[in-house]
Design an enzyme around this catalytic site. Sequence first.
Site, PDB file in Angstrom:
ATOM      1  N   PHE A  47       0.841  -1.204   0.000  1.00 47.53           N
ATOM      2  CA  PHE A  47       0.000   0.000   0.000  1.00 47.53           C
ATOM      3  C   PHE A  47       0.875   1.251   0.000  1.00 47.53           C
ATOM      4  O   PHE A  47       0.706   2.157  -0.814  1.00 47.53           O
ATOM      5  CB  PHE A  47      -0.922  -0.021   1.228  1.00 47.53           C
ATOM      6  CG  PHE A  47      -1.910   1.110   1.264  1.00 47.53           C
ATOM      7  CD1 PHE A  47      -3.162   0.983   0.671  1.00 47.53           C
ATOM      8  CD2 PHE A  47      -1.593   2.320   1.879  1.00 47.53           C
ATOM      9  CE1 PHE A  47      -4.081   2.019   0.697  1.00 47.53           C
ATOM     10  CE2 PHE A  47      -2.505   3.366   1.912  1.00 47.53           C
ATOM     11  CZ  PHE A  47      -3.749   3.211   1.322  1.00 47.53           C
ATOM     12  N   LEU A  65     -33.560  13.647  17.509  1.00 44.82           N
ATOM     13  CA  LEU A  65     -34.462  12.509  17.693  1.00 44.82           C
ATOM     14  C   LEU A  65     -35.152  12.620  19.043  1.00 44.82           C
ATOM     15  O   LEU A  65     -34.554  13.071  20.014  1.00 44.82           O
ATOM     16  CB  LEU A  65     -33.672  11.197  17.669  1.00 44.82           C
ATOM     17  CG  LEU A  65     -32.977  10.816  16.364  1.00 44.82           C
ATOM     18  CD1 LEU A  65     -32.110   9.581  16.583  1.00 44.82           C
ATOM     19  CD2 LEU A  65     -34.005  10.544  15.280  1.00 44.82           C
ATOM     20  N   GLU A  86     -31.183   0.218  15.007  1.00 46.79           N
ATOM     21  CA  GLU A  86     -29.775   0.563  14.738  1.00 46.79           C
ATOM     22  C   GLU A  86     -29.074   0.966  16.025  1.00 46.79           C
ATOM     23  O   GLU A  86     -29.725   1.263  17.021  1.00 46.79           O
ATOM     24  CB  GLU A  86     -29.696   1.776  13.787  1.00 46.79           C
ATOM     25  CG  GLU A  86     -30.319   1.556  12.454  1.00 46.79           C
ATOM     26  CD  GLU A  86     -30.354   2.838  11.629  1.00 46.79           C
ATOM     27  OE1 GLU A  86     -29.583   3.784  11.923  1.00 46.79           O
ATOM     28  OE2 GLU A  86     -31.155   2.889  10.694  1.00 46.79           O
ATOM     29  N   LYS A 108     -27.173   3.718  18.230  1.00 49.49           N
ATOM     30  CA  LYS A 108     -27.083   5.179  18.298  1.00 49.49           C
ATOM     31  C   LYS A 108     -25.627   5.509  18.619  1.00 49.49           C
ATOM     32  O   LYS A 108     -25.161   5.348  19.749  1.00 49.49           O
ATOM     33  CB  LYS A 108     -28.008   5.741  19.367  1.00 49.49           C
ATOM     34  CG  LYS A 108     -28.029   7.267  19.376  1.00 49.49           C
ATOM     35  CD  LYS A 108     -29.167   7.791  20.237  1.00 49.49           C
ATOM     36  CE  LYS A 108     -29.331   9.298  20.095  1.00 49.49           C
ATOM     37  NZ  LYS A 108     -28.151  10.055  20.514  1.00 49.49           N
ATOM     38  N   ASP A 144     -22.358   7.528  19.386  1.00 49.52           N
ATOM     39  CA  ASP A 144     -22.178   8.700  20.236  1.00 49.52           C
ATOM     40  C   ASP A 144     -20.977   9.523  19.772  1.00 49.52           C
ATOM     41  O   ASP A 144     -19.902   9.467  20.345  1.00 49.52           O
ATOM     42  CB  ASP A 144     -21.982   8.237  21.689  1.00 49.52           C
ATOM     43  CG  ASP A 144     -22.233   9.371  22.666  1.00 49.52           C
ATOM     44  OD1 ASP A 144     -22.775  10.407  22.258  1.00 49.52           O
ATOM     45  OD2 ASP A 144     -21.876   9.210  23.847  1.00 49.52           O
ATOM     46  N   ARG A 192     -23.696  19.503  11.867  1.00 49.72           N
ATOM     47  CA  ARG A 192     -25.106  19.783  12.097  1.00 49.72           C
ATOM     48  C   ARG A 192     -25.340  21.251  12.458  1.00 49.72           C
ATOM     49  O   ARG A 192     -26.323  21.844  12.052  1.00 49.72           O
ATOM     50  CB  ARG A 192     -25.625  18.879  13.216  1.00 49.72           C
ATOM     51  CG  ARG A 192     -27.016  19.272  13.644  1.00 49.72           C
ATOM     52  CD  ARG A 192     -27.767  18.101  14.223  1.00 49.72           C
ATOM     53  NE  ARG A 192     -28.185  18.374  15.575  1.00 49.72           N
ATOM     54  CZ  ARG A 192     -28.757  17.489  16.374  1.00 49.72           C
ATOM     55  NH1 ARG A 192     -28.932  16.256  15.948  1.00 49.72           N
ATOM     56  NH2 ARG A 192     -29.114  17.809  17.570  1.00 49.72           N
ATOM     57  N   TYR A 209     -25.938   6.533   8.405  1.00 43.71           N
ATOM     58  CA  TYR A 209     -27.234   5.925   8.712  1.00 43.71           C
ATOM     59  C   TYR A 209     -28.426   6.568   8.002  1.00 43.71           C
ATOM     60  O   TYR A 209     -29.558   6.232   8.301  1.00 43.71           O
ATOM     61  CB  TYR A 209     -27.473   5.902  10.214  1.00 43.71           C
ATOM     62  CG  TYR A 209     -27.122   7.190  10.945  1.00 43.71           C
ATOM     63  CD1 TYR A 209     -27.854   8.348  10.732  1.00 43.71           C
ATOM     64  CD2 TYR A 209     -26.051   7.223  11.828  1.00 43.71           C
ATOM     65  CE1 TYR A 209     -27.529   9.518  11.387  1.00 43.71           C
ATOM     66  CE2 TYR A 209     -25.722   8.397  12.496  1.00 43.71           C
ATOM     67  CZ  TYR A 209     -26.468   9.540  12.263  1.00 43.71           C
ATOM     68  OH  TYR A 209     -26.131  10.689  12.904  1.00 43.71           O
ATOM     69  N   LYS A 222     -32.294   5.365  24.960  1.00 44.87           N
ATOM     70  CA  LYS A 222     -30.996   5.579  25.629  1.00 44.87           C
ATOM     71  C   LYS A 222     -30.727   4.506  26.676  1.00 44.87           C
ATOM     72  O   LYS A 222     -31.615   4.171  27.466  1.00 44.87           O
ATOM     73  CB  LYS A 222     -30.995   6.952  26.306  1.00 44.87           C
ATOM     74  CG  LYS A 222     -31.111   8.105  25.309  1.00 44.87           C
ATOM     75  CD  LYS A 222     -29.851   8.930  25.242  1.00 44.87           C
ATOM     76  CE  LYS A 222     -29.949   9.936  24.129  1.00 44.87           C
ATOM     77  NZ  LYS A 222     -29.352  11.216  24.404  1.00 44.87           N
ATOM     78  N   CYS A 256       6.952   6.371  50.641  1.00 45.17           N
ATOM     79  CA  CYS A 256       6.863   6.160  49.195  1.00 45.17           C
ATOM     80  C   CYS A 256       6.935   4.663  48.888  1.00 45.17           C
ATOM     81  O   CYS A 256       7.878   3.990  49.292  1.00 45.17           O
ATOM     82  CB  CYS A 256       8.004   6.887  48.479  1.00 45.17           C
ATOM     83  SG  CYS A 256       8.055   6.517  46.718  1.00 45.17           S
ATOM     84  N   CYS A 286      10.351   3.989  46.870  1.00 46.57           N
ATOM     85  CA  CYS A 286      11.708   4.175  47.392  1.00 46.57           C
ATOM     86  C   CYS A 286      11.762   4.249  48.908  1.00 46.57           C
ATOM     87  O   CYS A 286      12.844   4.362  49.492  1.00 46.57           O
ATOM     88  CB  CYS A 286      12.348   5.411  46.774  1.00 46.57           C
ATOM     89  SG  CYS A 286      11.639   6.957  47.383  1.00 46.57           S
ATOM     90  N   CYS A 302       6.327  12.266  47.318  1.00 50.91           N
ATOM     91  CA  CYS A 302       7.613  11.680  47.710  1.00 50.91           C
ATOM     92  C   CYS A 302       8.678  12.733  47.422  1.00 50.91           C
ATOM     93  O   CYS A 302       8.857  13.130  46.277  1.00 50.91           O
ATOM     94  CB  CYS A 302       7.883  10.419  46.894  1.00 50.91           C
ATOM     95  SG  CYS A 302       9.607   9.890  47.005  1.00 50.91           S
ATOM     96  N   CYS A 317      14.158   8.453  43.061  1.00 50.26           N
ATOM     97  CA  CYS A 317      12.964   7.602  43.174  1.00 50.26           C
ATOM     98  C   CYS A 317      12.603   7.065  41.770  1.00 50.26           C
ATOM     99  O   CYS A 317      12.338   7.853  40.860  1.00 50.26           O
ATOM    100  CB  CYS A 317      11.828   8.445  43.760  1.00 50.26           C
ATOM    101  SG  CYS A 317      10.277   7.586  43.914  1.00 50.26           S
TER     102      CYS A 317
HETATM  103  P1  AMP Z   1     -29.832  13.663  20.127  1.00 45.10           P
HETATM  104  O1  AMP Z   1     -28.631  14.512  19.757  1.00 45.10           O
HETATM  105  O2  AMP Z   1     -29.691  12.993  21.461  1.00 45.10           O
HETATM  106  O3  AMP Z   1     -31.135  14.370  19.883  1.00 45.10           O
HETATM  107  O4  AMP Z   1     -29.826  12.441  19.122  1.00 45.10           O
HETATM  108  C1  AMP Z   1     -29.922  12.652  17.744  1.00 45.10           C
HETATM  109  C2  AMP Z   1     -28.580  12.396  17.137  1.00 45.10           C
HETATM  110  O5  AMP Z   1     -28.215  11.035  17.263  1.00 45.10           O
HETATM  111  C3  AMP Z   1     -28.571  12.606  15.665  1.00 45.10           C
HETATM  112  O6  AMP Z   1     -28.426  13.956  15.326  1.00 45.10           O
HETATM  113  C4  AMP Z   1     -27.382  11.822  15.238  1.00 45.10           C
HETATM  114  O7  AMP Z   1     -26.215  12.642  15.314  1.00 45.10           O
HETATM  115  C5  AMP Z   1     -27.208  10.769  16.309  1.00 45.10           C
HETATM  116  N1  AMP Z   1     -27.306   9.390  15.832  1.00 45.10           N
HETATM  117  C6  AMP Z   1     -26.438   8.427  16.164  1.00 45.10           C
HETATM  118  N2  AMP Z   1     -26.743   7.262  15.593  1.00 45.10           N
HETATM  119  C7  AMP Z   1     -27.845   7.476  14.846  1.00 45.10           C
HETATM  120  C8  AMP Z   1     -28.629   6.651  13.996  1.00 45.10           C
HETATM  121  N3  AMP Z   1     -28.373   5.332  13.824  1.00 45.10           N
HETATM  122  N4  AMP Z   1     -29.693   7.197  13.374  1.00 45.10           N
HETATM  123  C9  AMP Z   1     -29.988   8.514  13.556  1.00 45.10           C
HETATM  124  N5  AMP Z   1     -29.278   9.344  14.341  1.00 45.10           N
HETATM  125  C10 AMP Z   1     -28.213   8.842  14.988  1.00 45.10           C
HETATM  126 ZN    ZN Z   2       9.865   7.772  46.113  1.00 46.42          ZN
END
Ligand code: AMP
Ligand code: ZN
Length: 667
Positions: free
Chosen positions: A35, A82, A112, A114, A116, A135, A225, A311, A405, A408, A423, A429
């Site tokens: 690569f 959401l 799906e 969620k 983070d 966003r 997603y 959640k 310590c 030592c 220490c 040490c």
């Molecule tokens: P919240 O910010 O708690 O209102 O949650 C909404 C956010 O969840 C969305 O704006 C996405 O950034 C995020 N998110 C993460 N996984 C997903 C998913 N599978 N589908 C839709 N939103 C998702």
């Molecule tokens: Zn020490």
Amino acid sequence: MDMFLQRIEELRRQLNEHNHNYYVLNQPTISDQEFDHMMRELQDLERDYPQYADPLSPTQRVGSDINKAFVQVRHERPMMSLANSYSIEEVQDFLRRAKEGLGGEPCEIVGEMKYDGTSISVTYENGRLVRAVTRGDGVQGDDVTANVITIRSVPLQLPEGLDFPIRFEVRGEILLPWKSFEAINKERAFNEEPLFANPRNAAAGTLKLQNSAEVARRGLDAYFYFLLGDNLPFATHGESLDALKRWGFKTGEHTILQSIDDVEGFIAHWDAARRNLPVATDGLVFKINSLRQQLNLGATAKSPRWAIAYKFAPERECTRLQFVSFEVGRTGVITPVANLDPVLLSGTVVKRASLHNQDIIRSLDIHDGDMVYVEKGGEIIPKIVGVDVKQRLPQSQPVTFVSVCPACGTTLQRVEGEAAWVCPNKWTCPPQITGRIEHFVARHAMNIDGIGEEVAIALHDHGLVNDVADLYSLTEEQLVALDRFQQRSAQRILRGIADSRQVPFARVIFALSIPFVGETTAKVLARNVHDIDTLMAMPAEQLASIPEIGPKIAQSIVDYFAAESNRRIVERLRQAGLQMSLSEEELASRGDALAGKKIVISGVFQHHSREEYKAMIEQNGGKNVSSISKATNYVLAGDNMGPAKLEKAQKLGVPIINEDEFLALLS
Ligand code: AMP
Ligand code: ZN
């Protein structure tokens, strides 16, 4: 067609495919060397034939360190959030409402993860990535295309011959995988930079960096997603996710669910299984599968009626405290660490949790062998949030803090006015020595690659490195004989050591581990004191008369150089060829033109990068500050200065100067 262009295009196509195999499918079909070899050939060709440059070439994944302020872009379709739920009953309610809204029609659900992280919208035209936008407030966000291009799993150019529409938008989540997150925080801890609290903050912070080369280094990933566009040929959300996958996007786990029982099973499964995912998740998302049904349900002002987030409860486990160990840091501070029966928390096995200091141990009233509650709400360091007193063993004793310590045997001292014990045996040490070695080699100090905690300890244990000056007499044979190194990594370490001779004086001061002398203080000292001999000879009062150097720092510097062992180390570092004074160049470019001035930098510049302006300010005795206040002396403004900053500067009457005016100030 030109044969070089032909070769360039062939290499790009192949490299894109291998990137996909590696970063999306996790199934590389060629070796890293092959690569790299292809990548180098492409880089060479692009250098020799700049007329064929392409901002989306796989070579551009490394980013650039030219600063670019973000441009605000309006979303074609608003990015909504959401609705949340926290129990199966709430999900059931959601489904009932959806069914009602659809006049009683049966409906399928897609379950799906969620993810983070931080959400992103990416637009493609003719299979090429044209724009990536955060966003923001949902209506408009920042154009972060330059940063998103560096994310290896995001396709830049879709393979030809697939069924993607001419123009479409994908939405997903940008994440910092646990592994990258932990590596970055480890590095930040070394550099005494504030740690990221969790991968979400780290991902959002990284995406907003105005230096895409640094973004590339951090190792972001992206899961998609949503697919949006006009007249898309799909009837269901599931089909469009399958299409995204086919076109080369990384999509998350998703399952079609027919009933509330399926939903319940899905929750039960992922509540546990998500812990093995490489990225953070804070819940699940349920969406109505049929796109026609989605359209019929529509949205409220804030969120669609056809989707709901579920959640997870914050992760907490109960486990047994095996024992408390006391660890000695670089500066001698003792940290109590709870060693636990291993438990799985947020995808990682937790065996240790910090107890911070004696006061915390007391307030938890923790006893030997207690069952303790450990929490890891996405934070890197798990914490003990309580004790289950009901399970306490009858004869157990409260945990006591050590008085000597553990490394030592020296009697500990309590730092005045603080909860910490230290220490005082600074120079012999062992963990303090290896901690200083780790600090010395860190990126913001001498920047020597390949020496982490374990290597530092091994070098010390084998008697090869007792202080940082010993690094400069290491040989390849010695490193290879440690039998943890291949020849190649030994050579890499030695190359880093050799290169560190060029590291500027200010960073050498920082690297010495003088207590209270961080990166900024080291710069101030270098600028004001010019060379190490003057610094070593300076009395505390004189040091304290330097702006920004207080009496506590001044005394610490004097104490440091009063130790014979430290003076010997400095002497040996000088013999090894390190920079012990400002270079001619630094001396020449340094001045007092901006002495004591606080300057805010804003916007994009023509003549120098932001980093360069920052350095110039510091070299001339000024201070670069990040936000405008009454105490600010100037705003150095380039193009596209933020409107909020502009308004604030005008309101407070802070003079705004442009690049030319700034440069004139210096000459
Ligand atoms: P919240 O910010 O708690 O209102 O949650 C909404 C956010 O969840 C969305 O704006 C996405 O950034 C995020 N998110 C993460 N996984 C997903 C998913 N599978 N589908 C839709 N939103 C998702
Ligand atoms: Zn020490």
